[in-house]
Scaffold this motif. Structure first.
Motif, PDB file in Angstrom:
ATOM      1  N   LEU A  86       6.818  -1.801  18.366  1.00  0.00           N
ATOM      2  CA  LEU A  86       6.495  -0.632  17.558  1.00  0.00           C
ATOM      3  C   LEU A  86       5.086  -0.140  17.846  1.00  0.00           C
ATOM      4  O   LEU A  86       4.834   1.074  17.880  1.00  0.00           O
ATOM      5  CB  LEU A  86       6.659  -0.941  16.068  1.00  0.00           C
ATOM      6  CG  LEU A  86       8.087  -1.219  15.593  1.00  0.00           C
ATOM      7  CD1 LEU A  86       8.124  -1.367  14.083  1.00  0.00           C
ATOM      8  CD2 LEU A  86       9.043  -0.123  16.046  1.00  0.00           C
ATOM      9  N   ASN A  87       4.157  -1.054  18.056  1.00  0.00           N
ATOM     10  CA  ASN A  87       2.799  -0.649  18.416  1.00  0.00           C
ATOM     11  C   ASN A  87       2.777   0.087  19.754  1.00  0.00           C
ATOM     12  O   ASN A  87       2.003   1.026  19.945  1.00  0.00           O
ATOM     13  CB  ASN A  87       1.878  -1.871  18.488  1.00  0.00           C
ATOM     14  CG  ASN A  87       1.565  -2.433  17.119  1.00  0.00           C
ATOM     15  OD1 ASN A  87       1.586  -1.712  16.118  1.00  0.00           O
ATOM     16  ND2 ASN A  87       1.289  -3.718  17.050  1.00  0.00           N
ATOM     17  N   GLN A  88       3.628  -0.329  20.668  1.00  0.00           N
ATOM     18  CA  GLN A  88       3.676   0.297  21.986  1.00  0.00           C
ATOM     19  C   GLN A  88       4.384   1.646  21.970  1.00  0.00           C
ATOM     20  O   GLN A  88       4.042   2.546  22.752  1.00  0.00           O
ATOM     21  CB  GLN A  88       4.384  -0.632  22.978  1.00  0.00           C
ATOM     22  CG  GLN A  88       3.641  -1.931  23.242  1.00  0.00           C
ATOM     23  CD  GLN A  88       4.465  -2.910  24.042  1.00  0.00           C
ATOM     24  OE1 GLN A  88       5.696  -2.812  24.114  1.00  0.00           O
ATOM     25  NE2 GLN A  88       3.799  -3.893  24.658  1.00  0.00           N
ATOM     26  N   LEU A  89       5.367   1.803  21.086  1.00  0.00           N
ATOM     27  CA  LEU A  89       6.201   3.006  21.089  1.00  0.00           C
ATOM     28  C   LEU A  89       5.716   4.089  20.134  1.00  0.00           C
ATOM     29  O   LEU A  89       6.097   5.247  20.276  1.00  0.00           O
ATOM     30  CB  LEU A  89       7.644   2.630  20.716  1.00  0.00           C
ATOM     31  CG  LEU A  89       8.343   1.633  21.641  1.00  0.00           C
ATOM     32  CD1 LEU A  89       9.710   1.271  21.076  1.00  0.00           C
ATOM     33  CD2 LEU A  89       8.483   2.203  23.050  1.00  0.00           C
ATOM     34  N   ALA A  90       4.884   3.733  19.175  1.00  0.00           N
ATOM     35  CA  ALA A  90       4.448   4.683  18.150  1.00  0.00           C
ATOM     36  C   ALA A  90       3.552   5.767  18.740  1.00  0.00           C
ATOM     37  O   ALA A  90       2.892   5.557  19.766  1.00  0.00           O
ATOM     38  CB  ALA A  90       3.713   3.944  17.044  1.00  0.00           C
ATOM     39  N   PRO A  91       3.519   6.945  18.110  1.00  0.00           N
ATOM     40  CA  PRO A  91       2.594   7.992  18.553  1.00  0.00           C
ATOM     41  C   PRO A  91       1.170   7.458  18.591  1.00  0.00           C
ATOM     42  O   PRO A  91       0.735   6.739  17.696  1.00  0.00           O
ATOM     43  CB  PRO A  91       2.759   9.079  17.481  1.00  0.00           C
ATOM     44  CG  PRO A  91       4.135   8.850  16.928  1.00  0.00           C
ATOM     45  CD  PRO A  91       4.336   7.368  16.958  1.00  0.00           C
ATOM     46  N   GLY A 110      -2.976   8.514  20.360  1.00  0.00           N
ATOM     47  CA  GLY A 110      -3.793   9.401  21.168  1.00  0.00           C
ATOM     48  C   GLY A 110      -3.241  10.814  21.174  1.00  0.00           C
ATOM     49  O   GLY A 110      -2.963  11.400  20.124  1.00  0.00           O
ATOM     50  N   SER A 111      -3.046  11.362  22.357  1.00  0.00           N
ATOM     51  CA  SER A 111      -2.522  12.728  22.466  1.00  0.00           C
ATOM     52  C   SER A 111      -1.009  12.787  22.355  1.00  0.00           C
ATOM     53  O   SER A 111      -0.432  13.874  22.292  1.00  0.00           O
ATOM     54  CB  SER A 111      -2.955  13.334  23.808  1.00  0.00           C
ATOM     55  OG  SER A 111      -2.424  12.570  24.887  1.00  0.00           O
ATOM     56  N   ARG A 112      -0.357  11.618  22.325  1.00  0.00           N
ATOM     57  CA  ARG A 112       1.111  11.586  22.218  1.00  0.00           C
ATOM     58  C   ARG A 112       1.520  11.627  20.752  1.00  0.00           C
ATOM     59  O   ARG A 112       1.178  10.754  19.970  1.00  0.00           O
ATOM     60  CB  ARG A 112       1.640  10.311  22.896  1.00  0.00           C
ATOM     61  CG  ARG A 112       3.151  10.157  22.815  1.00  0.00           C
ATOM     62  CD  ARG A 112       3.649   9.119  23.816  1.00  0.00           C
ATOM     63  NE  ARG A 112       2.849   7.908  23.779  1.00  0.00           N
ATOM     64  CZ  ARG A 112       3.054   6.911  22.909  1.00  0.00           C
ATOM     65  NH1 ARG A 112       4.010   7.007  22.005  1.00  0.00           N
ATOM     66  NH2 ARG A 112       2.293   5.828  22.946  1.00  0.00           N
ATOM     67  N   SER A 113       2.287  12.656  20.383  1.00  0.00           N
ATOM     68  CA  SER A 113       2.649  12.877  18.977  1.00  0.00           C
ATOM     69  C   SER A 113       4.056  12.408  18.639  1.00  0.00           C
ATOM     70  O   SER A 113       4.487  12.520  17.491  1.00  0.00           O
ATOM     71  CB  SER A 113       2.520  14.360  18.628  1.00  0.00           C
ATOM     72  OG  SER A 113       3.392  15.140  19.448  1.00  0.00           O
ATOM     73  N   THR A 114       4.804  11.912  19.625  1.00  0.00           N
ATOM     74  CA  THR A 114       6.192  11.514  19.389  1.00  0.00           C
ATOM     75  C   THR A 114       6.396  10.043  19.722  1.00  0.00           C
ATOM     76  O   THR A 114       5.634   9.440  20.488  1.00  0.00           O
ATOM     77  CB  THR A 114       7.154  12.350  20.248  1.00  0.00           C
ATOM     78  OG1 THR A 114       6.813  12.178  21.632  1.00  0.00           O
ATOM     79  CG2 THR A 114       7.061  13.826  19.879  1.00  0.00           C
TER      80      THR A 114
END
Length: 270
Positions: free
Chosen positions: A57-62, A64-68
């Motif tokens: 979950l830490n790796q996949l969560a939004p 930085g600039s990634r909002s999804t």
């Protein structure tokens, strides 16, 4: 890393007042629940530990600039009923809003897209025709750490080995028509969809039931209809194992659609 699939029945639903009916809350995994499994690892009992999804979950969560979220949402893993690839099913049906581990399991909050396929899936969930949620991922750490040659099997006394899944890499999740895991639930199709089911009730009864659905208050048992005669030959007796199992409610005070329908049916009969 070999991919594994786990499915969970959508036992009960809680309707929330906010939203437009396109955000679905559902568990993708249940923690600390020994469950009998038949898969490529053999025949065994599986337990998913509470921290199994922490790293993924830490790796996949939004961030930085990634909002999804970097997680796909597909119907039946993008496959047909026969397990072959589906071109239509390979299109995402929703976007993860939130994925978190709570005391019960891995809770997903998904906003369904405004597409024909997503609309069909939503309608089937509301009507109870789609009864499962599943995920695909890889088991990174387990105890025991290695599957025996030939896979797990029951011992001479019939006892199954327990395998604890300690770390899981999540790849995708979504609704499925084939639930296999016995204790998880869709806990919310947001919205006013409940009112549609109750539309033909008198105003005061409809308002009472809608408020109970919105607040998460468990409904009373359906009022008895006309006296029923003894079961016909071949019909299961009330309370027998052949009957549908009773709906189980989570600690989140979820409400089963089946209970709502039963209450409506009972009131129509009086």
């Amino acid at each position: 890393m070999e991919a594994f699939t786990r499915s969970f029945p959508l036992e009960d639903i809680r309707v929330r007042a906010s939203g437009d009916g396109r955000t679905v809350e559902a568990y993708a995994a249940v923690f600390d629940t020994p469950t009998e499994i038949h898969d490529q690892d053999g025949h065994y009992l599986e337990v998913i530990e509470r921290r199994a999804f922490e790293r993924t979950l830490n790796q996949l969560a939004p961030a930085g600039s990634r909002s999804t979220w970097r997680v796909g949402v597909f119907y039946n893993h993008g496959r047909t009923l026969w397990g072959t690839p589906s071109e239509r099913g390979s299109m995402p049906i929703g976007t993860p809003v939130e994925i978190k581990a709570d005391t019960r399991g891995l809770l997903t909050v998904t906003r369904y897209n405004r597409t024909d396929l997503a609309d069909e899936v939503l309608e089937n969930i509301r009507e109870g025709a789609i009864t499962g949620q599943s995920f695909t991922g890889g088991f990174l750490r387990s105890d025991p750490g290695r599957t025996p040659r030939g896979g797990y099997r029951a011992d001479s006394s019939g006892k199954l080995r327990t395998v604890r899944r300690q770390e899981i890499a999540l790849k995708e999740y979504g609704p499925t028509p084939f639930p296999a895991y016995p204790d998880a639930a869709v806990v919310g199709v947001r919205a006013e969809q409940a009112a549609r089911l109750l539309a033909d009730l008198p105003d005061d009864e409809r308002a009472r039931l809608v408020e109970m659905l919105r607040s998460g208050t468990p409904l009373e048992q359906p009022a008895p209809g006309p006296a029923a005669g003894p079961p016909a030959d071949g019909d299961p007796a009330p309370g027998s194992a052949a009957e549908d199992p009773p709906v189980r409610h989570s600690a989140r005070q979820t409400i089963a659609w089946a209970t709502v329908r039963a209450e409506i049916k009972a009131r129509r009969a009086t």
